[in-house]
Write an enzyme that holds these catalytic residues in place. Sequence first.
Site, PDB file in Angstrom:
ATOM      1  N   SER A  64       0.809  -1.131  -0.073  1.00 52.67           N
ATOM      2  CA  SER A  64      -0.117   0.014   0.079  1.00 52.67           C
ATOM      3  C   SER A  64       0.755   1.484   0.099  1.00 52.67           C
ATOM      4  O   SER A  64       2.033   1.371   0.562  1.00 52.67           O
ATOM      5  CB  SER A  64      -0.899   0.180   1.121  1.00 52.67           C
ATOM      6  OG  SER A  64      -1.775  -1.049   1.304  1.00 52.67           O
TER       7      SER A  64
HETATM    8  N1  SAH Z   1      -1.272  -4.770   3.916  1.00 57.11           N
HETATM    9  C1  SAH Z   1      -0.463  -4.935   2.896  1.00 57.11           C
HETATM   10  C2  SAH Z   1      -1.371  -4.503   1.385  1.00 57.11           C
HETATM   11  C3  SAH Z   1      -1.175  -5.617   0.491  1.00 57.11           C
HETATM   12  S1  SAH Z   1      -2.505  -5.555  -0.755  1.00 57.11           S
HETATM   13  C4  SAH Z   1       0.928  -4.295   2.637  1.00 57.11           C
HETATM   14  O1  SAH Z   1       1.280  -3.562   3.650  1.00 57.11           O
HETATM   15  O2  SAH Z   1       1.958  -4.643   1.956  1.00 57.11           O
HETATM   16  C5  SAH Z   1      -3.608  -6.366  -0.100  1.00 57.11           C
HETATM   17  C6  SAH Z   1      -3.617  -7.977  -0.006  1.00 57.11           C
HETATM   18  O3  SAH Z   1      -4.705  -8.487   0.506  1.00 57.11           O
HETATM   19  C7  SAH Z   1      -3.036  -8.742  -1.017  1.00 57.11           C
HETATM   20  O4  SAH Z   1      -1.828  -9.393  -0.605  1.00 57.11           O
HETATM   21  C8  SAH Z   1      -4.183  -9.621  -1.381  1.00 57.11           C
HETATM   22  O5  SAH Z   1      -3.699 -10.935  -1.708  1.00 57.11           O
HETATM   23  C9  SAH Z   1      -4.848  -9.902   0.210  1.00 57.11           C
HETATM   24  N2  SAH Z   1      -6.077 -10.297   0.097  1.00 57.11           N
HETATM   25  C10 SAH Z   1      -7.291 -10.121  -0.826  1.00 57.11           C
HETATM   26  N3  SAH Z   1      -8.357 -10.757  -0.460  1.00 57.11           N
HETATM   27  C11 SAH Z   1      -8.056 -11.474   0.571  1.00 57.11           C
HETATM   28  C12 SAH Z   1      -8.781 -12.284   1.531  1.00 57.11           C
HETATM   29  N4  SAH Z   1     -10.056 -12.560   1.341  1.00 57.11           N
HETATM   30  N5  SAH Z   1      -8.240 -12.873   2.566  1.00 57.11           N
HETATM   31  C13 SAH Z   1      -6.787 -12.543   3.147  1.00 57.11           C
HETATM   32  N6  SAH Z   1      -6.026 -11.725   2.097  1.00 57.11           N
HETATM   33  C14 SAH Z   1      -6.414 -11.015   0.963  1.00 57.11           C
END
Ligand code: SAH
Length: 216
Positions: A64
């Site tokens: 993010s």
């Molecule tokens: N908090 C992360 C942001 C990553 S982007 C950071 O700091 O890097 C969002 C993430 O949510 C992705 O890795 C995606 O695979 C995950 N995601 C999407 N749907 C999800 C679900 N149902 N359960 C768990 N993770 C999920």
Amino acid sequence: MTDTFEAKGKRKKLVAELRQKGISDEDVLRAIDIVPRHLFMDPAFFNHAYVDKAFPIASGQTISQPYTVAVQSSLLHVKKRDKILEIGTGSGYQAAILAHMGARVYTIERFRELFIKAQVTLGSLGYKIDFFYGDGYEGKPQYGPYDGIIITAAPPEVPKKLLQQLKIGGRLVTPLGSSGSQVMTVVVRTGEDNFEYSEHGNFIFVPMLKGTVNGK
Ligand code: SAH
């Protein structure tokens, strides 16, 4: 890979930029000042680590944007020892920020590859975080209820099972909406069956999808 003076200097500039953009929670700014974001990305992209932008990581996902991490972390109102559930571990950066703020972090990721990678990164930085591979729509009721829940991918509507895992007085912070742009939404559980919603601006997230992904 370690932290460097160059990275520390770039983080100070990033913190100043976030202040200018309106972030005022000192605990959040301190965490961003200290957590080495470049270690959550491929070393080849060091020059992108302290720019206020989202960036691609593995499995087609993104780390993010720092401003987004700062807004979500501020909206959670984290206190030391709070139990926080994060949906979407991704790179692990957001989890590290919350851990740095003193939260006990439980984080769920649906891509096995990212789940494994984030544990290596956060383990080497010495953070004690509980990682789970699974579908965030289910939450983790066995460790709840939580003081806060943060969703870092965008669901079309607030997942009901997650609301049930909030303490009374607890806060859930999530972008809401389908592809394109989402509205940052805070839901406060004010009673067993009472929830108050508020909106906090537009953001862009990857979608929150159902199920898990085992391969690459
Ligand atoms: N908090 C992360 C942001 C990553 S982007 C950071 O700091 O890097 C969002 C993430 O949510 C992705 O890795 C995606 O695979 C995950 N995601 C999407 N749907 C999800 C679900 N149902 N359960 C768990 N993770 C999920």
